[in-house]
Enzyme design. Structure first.
Site, PDB file in Angstrom:
ATOM      1  N   HIS A   1     -17.099 -11.541 -80.933  1.00 61.18           N
ATOM      2  CA  HIS A   1     -18.285 -10.726 -81.173  1.00 61.18           C
ATOM      3  C   HIS A   1     -18.371  -9.693 -80.056  1.00 61.18           C
ATOM      4  O   HIS A   1     -17.891  -8.577 -80.212  1.00 61.18           O
ATOM      5  CB  HIS A   1     -19.538 -11.618 -81.254  1.00 61.18           C
TER       6      HIS A   1
ATOM      7  N   CYS B   1     -23.834 -16.722 -76.059  1.00 61.33           N
ATOM      8  CA  CYS B   1     -24.516 -15.416 -76.092  1.00 61.33           C
ATOM      9  C   CYS B   1     -25.297 -15.206 -77.388  1.00 61.33           C
ATOM     10  O   CYS B   1     -26.483 -14.874 -77.349  1.00 61.33           O
ATOM     11  CB  CYS B   1     -23.506 -14.300 -75.871  1.00 61.33           C
ATOM     12  N   HIS B   2     -24.641 -15.388 -78.534  1.00 54.17           N
ATOM     13  CA  HIS B   2     -25.340 -15.157 -79.804  1.00 54.17           C
ATOM     14  C   HIS B   2     -25.032 -16.243 -80.821  1.00 54.17           C
ATOM     15  O   HIS B   2     -25.236 -16.057 -82.021  1.00 54.17           O
ATOM     16  CB  HIS B   2     -24.991 -13.780 -80.385  1.00 54.17           C
ATOM     17  N   GLY B   3     -24.470 -17.349 -80.345  1.00 53.49           N
ATOM     18  CA  GLY B   3     -24.333 -18.521 -81.208  1.00 53.49           C
ATOM     19  C   GLY B   3     -23.126 -18.579 -82.135  1.00 53.49           C
ATOM     20  O   GLY B   3     -23.149 -19.304 -83.124  1.00 53.49           O
TER      21      GLY B   3
ATOM     22  N   PRO C   1     -22.272 -14.294 -85.692  1.00 53.47           N
ATOM     23  CA  PRO C   1     -21.983 -12.878 -85.406  1.00 53.47           C
ATOM     24  C   PRO C   1     -20.492 -12.552 -85.250  1.00 53.47           C
ATOM     25  O   PRO C   1     -20.061 -11.449 -85.580  1.00 53.47           O
ATOM     26  CB  PRO C   1     -22.726 -12.623 -84.089  1.00 53.47           C
TER      27      PRO C   1
END
Ligand code: FES
Length: 196
Positions: free
Chosen positions: A126, A153-155, A169
Site C-alpha cells: 500500500h 498503518c492501514h490494516g 488497502p
C-alpha cells in the site's frame, strides 16, 4: 565609428580561439559529471547480493536482512504453515500470484523455491510500512488463519506466502526478490535460481 579596414585574418583567429576555449570548457565541466556516474564502493556494496546463513533459523522464526536498501523477511515455515496455505485462497486478491511480484521460479503457491523458506520484502504494497509478523495470533485478523503479516498503518493483511487478503488497502502481494540457495545452509538474495 571607425573606418579602419576589417582584419579578416585576425577575426578568423579570434573566432577559432574562442571555439577551442569554449570546447575545452565543456570538456572540463563534463569530466566531474561523468565521474559521478561511476557508483561509489558503498553504492556497489549496497547493490551486491546478500548471503544469509539459514542453518540457525528455527521453525517459525523470522529473520531480517537488507537488500538494496529494503528490509527482507526470511521466515522458516513449519509443515503446518505450509499445509495451511491452500486453505484460505478464496479470501486472497491474487492467490495464483499472477501479478509480477515475484520471479518466475517463485510463481507458485509458496512463492518460493523451497517451500520451507519465505523470502519477501518487508514492505507493504500500500504505502510502504513494515508489516508485522503475527505468529499464532493472526486469527484476530483473519478467522481461522493462525499465521500471517499485518500492516499496522492501514490494516492490510498478508498470508505466509506474502499473498494479500482481499478487501484491504494493499493492492498487491509482497514482493519476492531474486533469490537462490547456494547450499542447504546458505540463501543468497540478489542472485536468481539458475543465475549463480
Ligand atoms: S501501508 Fe500498509 S496498509 Fe497502508
Amino acid at each position: 565609428m571607425s573606418n579602419a579596414p576589417v582584419d579578416n585574418g585576425r577575426r578568423r583567429f579570434l573566432t577559432v580561439a574562442t571555439s577551442v576555449v569554449g570546447g575545452a570548457g565543456v570538456v572540463g565541466a563534463a569530466v566531474p559529471f561523468i565521474a559521478s556516474w561511476n557508483p561509489s564502493e558503498k553504492a556497489k556494496a549496497a547493490g551486491a547480493p546478500v548471503e544469509v546463513n539459514i542453518s540457525k533459523i528455527a521453525t517459525g522464526q523470522l529473520v531480517r536482512t537488507n537488500y538494496r536498501g529494503k528490509p527482507i523477511y526470511i521466515v522458516r515455515r513449519g509443515q503446518d504453515v505450509i499445509d495451511a496455505l491452500g486453505g484460505h485462497e478464496d479470501q486472497l486478491s491474487d492467490p495464483q500470484s499472477n501479478e509480477a511480484q515475484q520471479p518466475e521460479y517463485a510463481q507458485n503457491q509458496y512463492r518460493s523455491i523451497n517451500p520451507e523458506y519465505l523470502v519477501a520484502e518487508g514492505v507493504c504494497t500500500h504505502l510502504g510500512c513494515a508489516p508485522s509478523y503475527q505468529k499464532g495470533d493472526f486469527a484476530e485478523q483473519v478467522e481461522g488463519v493462525d499465521y500471517g503479516f499485518f500492516c499496522p498503518c492501514h490494516g492490510s493483511k498478508f498470508d505466509m506466502a506474502g499473498r494479500v487478503f482481499s478487501g484491504v488497502p494493499a493492492p498487491l502481494n509482497l514482493v519476492v526478490p531474486e533469490h537462490s540457495f547456494l547450499d542447504d545452509n546458505t540463501l543468497i538474495i540478489g542472485v536468481g535460481k539458475g543465475d549463480a
